[in-house]
Design an enzyme around this catalytic site. Structure first.
Site, mmCIF file in Angstrom:
data_model
loop_
_atom_site.group_PDB
_atom_site.id
_atom_site.type_symbol
_atom_site.label_atom_id
_atom_site.label_comp_id
_atom_site.label_asym_id
_atom_site.label_seq_id
_atom_site.Cartn_x
_atom_site.Cartn_y
_atom_site.Cartn_z
ATOM 1 N N HIS A 65 6.696 124.316 -30.419
ATOM 2 C CA HIS A 65 6.450 122.879 -30.302
ATOM 3 C C HIS A 65 6.812 122.427 -28.874
ATOM 4 O O HIS A 65 7.450 123.168 -28.116
ATOM 5 C CB HIS A 65 7.274 122.131 -31.346
ATOM 6 C CG HIS A 65 6.757 122.332 -32.749
ATOM 7 N ND1 HIS A 65 7.279 121.695 -33.837
ATOM 8 C CD2 HIS A 65 5.736 123.100 -33.215
ATOM 9 C CE1 HIS A 65 6.615 122.058 -34.938
ATOM 10 N NE2 HIS A 65 5.675 122.918 -34.577
ATOM 11 N N GLU A 83 8.946 120.381 -27.587
ATOM 12 C CA GLU A 83 10.369 120.359 -27.214
ATOM 13 C C GLU A 83 10.851 121.767 -26.833
ATOM 14 O O GLU A 83 11.582 121.965 -25.863
ATOM 15 C CB GLU A 83 11.227 119.863 -28.394
ATOM 16 C CG GLU A 83 10.919 118.468 -28.877
ATOM 17 C CD GLU A 83 9.848 118.441 -29.978
ATOM 18 O OE1 GLU A 83 8.878 119.234 -29.885
ATOM 19 O OE2 GLU A 83 9.968 117.638 -30.907
ATOM 20 N N CYS A 108 12.671 121.545 -34.635
ATOM 21 C CA CYS A 108 12.981 121.130 -33.265
ATOM 22 C C CYS A 108 14.292 120.358 -33.213
ATOM 23 O O CYS A 108 15.002 120.399 -32.207
ATOM 24 C CB CYS A 108 11.849 120.276 -32.708
ATOM 25 S SG CYS A 108 10.373 121.250 -32.462
ATOM 26 N N ALA A 122 -28.016 113.504 -34.924
ATOM 27 C CA ALA A 122 -28.872 113.174 -33.791
ATOM 28 C C ALA A 122 -30.117 112.526 -34.370
ATOM 29 O O ALA A 122 -30.694 113.041 -35.330
ATOM 30 C CB ALA A 122 -29.241 114.446 -33.037
ATOM 31 N N SER A 175 -36.308 119.634 -36.542
ATOM 32 C CA SER A 175 -35.397 118.670 -35.910
ATOM 33 C C SER A 175 -34.832 119.236 -34.608
ATOM 34 O O SER A 175 -33.962 118.651 -33.999
ATOM 35 C CB SER A 175 -34.259 118.308 -36.879
ATOM 36 O OG SER A 175 -33.483 119.433 -37.169
ATOM 37 N N TRP A 219 -35.600 120.141 -30.785
ATOM 38 C CA TRP A 219 -34.347 119.507 -30.456
ATOM 39 C C TRP A 219 -34.642 118.035 -30.279
ATOM 40 O O TRP A 219 -35.440 117.692 -29.409
ATOM 41 C CB TRP A 219 -33.782 120.081 -29.163
ATOM 42 C CG TRP A 219 -33.573 121.559 -29.258
ATOM 43 C CD1 TRP A 219 -34.324 122.543 -28.716
ATOM 44 C CD2 TRP A 219 -32.492 122.216 -29.937
ATOM 45 N NE1 TRP A 219 -33.800 123.775 -29.009
ATOM 46 C CE2 TRP A 219 -32.666 123.596 -29.760
ATOM 47 C CE3 TRP A 219 -31.401 121.773 -30.681
ATOM 48 C CZ2 TRP A 219 -31.786 124.532 -30.296
ATOM 49 C CZ3 TRP A 219 -30.546 122.718 -31.203
ATOM 50 C CH2 TRP A 219 -30.737 124.064 -31.004
ATOM 51 N N ASP A 229 -33.025 125.068 -41.614
ATOM 52 C CA ASP A 229 -32.838 125.345 -40.177
ATOM 53 C C ASP A 229 -32.204 126.704 -39.867
ATOM 54 O O ASP A 229 -32.219 127.129 -38.714
ATOM 55 C CB ASP A 229 -31.933 124.272 -39.546
ATOM 56 C CG ASP A 229 -32.564 122.893 -39.559
ATOM 57 O OD1 ASP A 229 -33.763 122.799 -39.871
ATOM 58 O OD2 ASP A 229 -31.862 121.913 -39.257
ATOM 59 N N LEU A 231 -24.185 127.191 -36.322
ATOM 60 C CA LEU A 231 -22.993 126.343 -36.386
ATOM 61 C C LEU A 231 -21.801 126.928 -35.624
ATOM 62 O O LEU A 231 -20.647 126.743 -36.013
ATOM 63 C CB LEU A 231 -22.603 126.009 -37.839
ATOM 64 C CG LEU A 231 -23.646 125.198 -38.635
ATOM 65 C CD1 LEU A 231 -23.104 124.832 -40.026
ATOM 66 C CD2 LEU A 231 -24.070 123.924 -37.908
ATOM 67 N N LEU A 287 -26.539 115.064 -47.784
ATOM 68 C CA LEU A 287 -25.078 115.196 -47.753
ATOM 69 C C LEU A 287 -24.445 114.133 -46.850
ATOM 70 O O LEU A 287 -23.400 113.562 -47.186
ATOM 71 C CB LEU A 287 -24.693 116.611 -47.285
ATOM 72 C CG LEU A 287 -23.194 116.905 -47.269
ATOM 73 C CD1 LEU A 287 -22.585 116.742 -48.658
ATOM 74 C CD2 LEU A 287 -22.931 118.309 -46.746
#
Ligand SMILES: NC(=O)c1ccc[n+]([C@@H]2O[C@H](COP(=O)([O-])OP(=O)(O)OC[C@H]3O[C@@H](n4cnc5c(N)ncnc54)[C@H](OP(=O)(O)O)[C@@H]3O)[C@@H](O)[C@H]2O)c1
Length: 338
Positions: free
Chosen positions: A54, A56, A87, A156, A170, A172, A202, A206, A274
């Site tokens: 962390h 600290e 911490c 988009a 779709s 681009w 498509d 991803l 979705l």
């Protein structure tokens, strides 16, 4: 008790240091500056991401033992043993006499660091530059309080809100700069949620990629929802972060499970079915809309039916940011509080 001028300046610096940390990974971006008794900077540190020390501890590792008297840190020091130790105990052991922090840790497990420090006789001042620090880690704070990921819904579309042409294509809609920005969003996310409809239409990869198509260091886990199977030869089956096939299940339940698996930032990149469901169920914390100066017409809108019949029931958003990326516009929006 108030923070001194030096401590407030150190908090500004700590916030700047925090920005070096990664957004993805489930942990907050935190910075820390250590000061000596005269208010001089002794060492600096920040949290480099889940599983690493962390802020600290990072700062203490750069300080001569005994040199630091005060720790200035953007988040309340944690009080629990996760992948790293508490911490609060490390600061006490290092002889820190005063801790100045910005935002309380709302975590049911990790919180309580301020109380532990006080119990050990350390002076504690909270709330210094709290609004700025809270805005900086807003997504993490919201996720932590709710124990569910921060959800950004991305799409988009053309000027007339079309996310695909009549033939379903779709790629681009937007230009290279907007697409690069979308890849940045992916790299800043722990998971990408999509639907079987998009996978079947498509075959998306991803992955988070740079302009040359190379993989960025951080890859979100693709999560596909829907009853239909992901084809055995789908590009997603070769995703470097693996693939989660979530099946057909309540979205809230799925998000809760992703959070429990350490995924605090989820990006939704799906088709209208979705995307509309996520929005209609009130699960979208933020919209990232890339708008291309084009018209496609036709029925393939980015958002389908939301069950809204009158204008008075419209979902209203606040524009937080507008950027011009090449020919396209990138809008960042948040649901407007009633
Ligand atoms: N422009 C953009 O930003 C963008 C982005 C992505 C996709 N697209 C386009 O969108 C089109 C695909 O659209 P789509 O609507 O079919 O894809 P989608 O929204 O990605 O997938 C829809 C599927 O998700 C599943 N699902 C699981 N839980 C759901 C829930 N609670 N509510 C609704 N659906 C749920 C269902 O699958 P099961 O039927 O299997 O149960 C449903 O059929 C393609 O033309 C693609 O190119 C555009």
């Amino acid at each position: 008790m108030e923070a001194s001028v030096e401590e407030t300046a150190a908090m500004r610096r700590a916030l700047a240091l925090a920005a070096n940390g990664p957004l993805a990974g489930g942990n907050p971006r935190v910075g820390c500056v250590l000061l000596d008794g005269a208010g001089n900077v002794v060492a600096e540190g920040w949290h480099h991401g889940a599983g690493t020390p962390h802020a600290e501890i990072d700062a203490l590792s750069h300080a001569v033992p005994g040199a630091a008297r005060t720790a200035v840190v953007t988040l309340e020091p944690c009080n629990h043993t996760g992948r790293t130790g508490p911490c609060s105990e490390a600061l006490i052991a290092a002889g820190i006499r005063r801790v100045v922090f910005a935002v309380d840790d709302p975590g049911p497990v990790s919180g309580g660091g301020a109380a532990r420090l006080r119990e050990a006789g350390v002076e504690v001042v909270g709330g210094v530059l709290a609004d700025e620090a809270a805005a900086f880690i807003e997504a993490w704070l919201v996720a932590r309080r709710r124990e569910r990921p921060w959800v950004t819904v991305k799409w988009a579309s053309t000027l007339d809100g079309r996310a695909a042409a009549a033939d379903g294509s779709s790629r681009w809609i937007t230009g290279p700069q907007a697409r690069a920005d979308g890849h940045r969003l992916r790299a800043e996310s722990d998971a990408i949620l999509t639907g079987t409809g998009t996978v079947l239409a498509d075959d998306p990869a991803l992955t988070a990629r740079d302009a040359e198509g190379g993989l960025l260091p951080r890859q979100p886990v693709p999560v596909v929802v829907g009853a239909r199977a992901v084809p055995s030869d789908a590009a997603l089956r070769r995703h470097p972060a693996g693939l989660v096939e979530a099946g057909d299940r309540p979205l809230e339940e799925l998000l809760d499970e992703l959070y429990a698996r350490g995924m605090a930032r989820v990006l939704v990149e799906a088709g209208p079915t979705l995307t509309s469901a996520v929005v209609a169920e009130g699960l979208a914390d933020e919209l990232a809309v890339y708008l291309a100066p084009k018209l496609l017409g036709g029925p393939a809108t980015a958002i389908g039916d939301l069950g809204i019949s009158g204008i008075g029931d419209a979902l209203v958003y606040e524009v937080r940011d507008v950027r011009r990326l090449g020919e396209d516009l990138a809008l960042t929006l948040r649901p407007k509080e009633a």
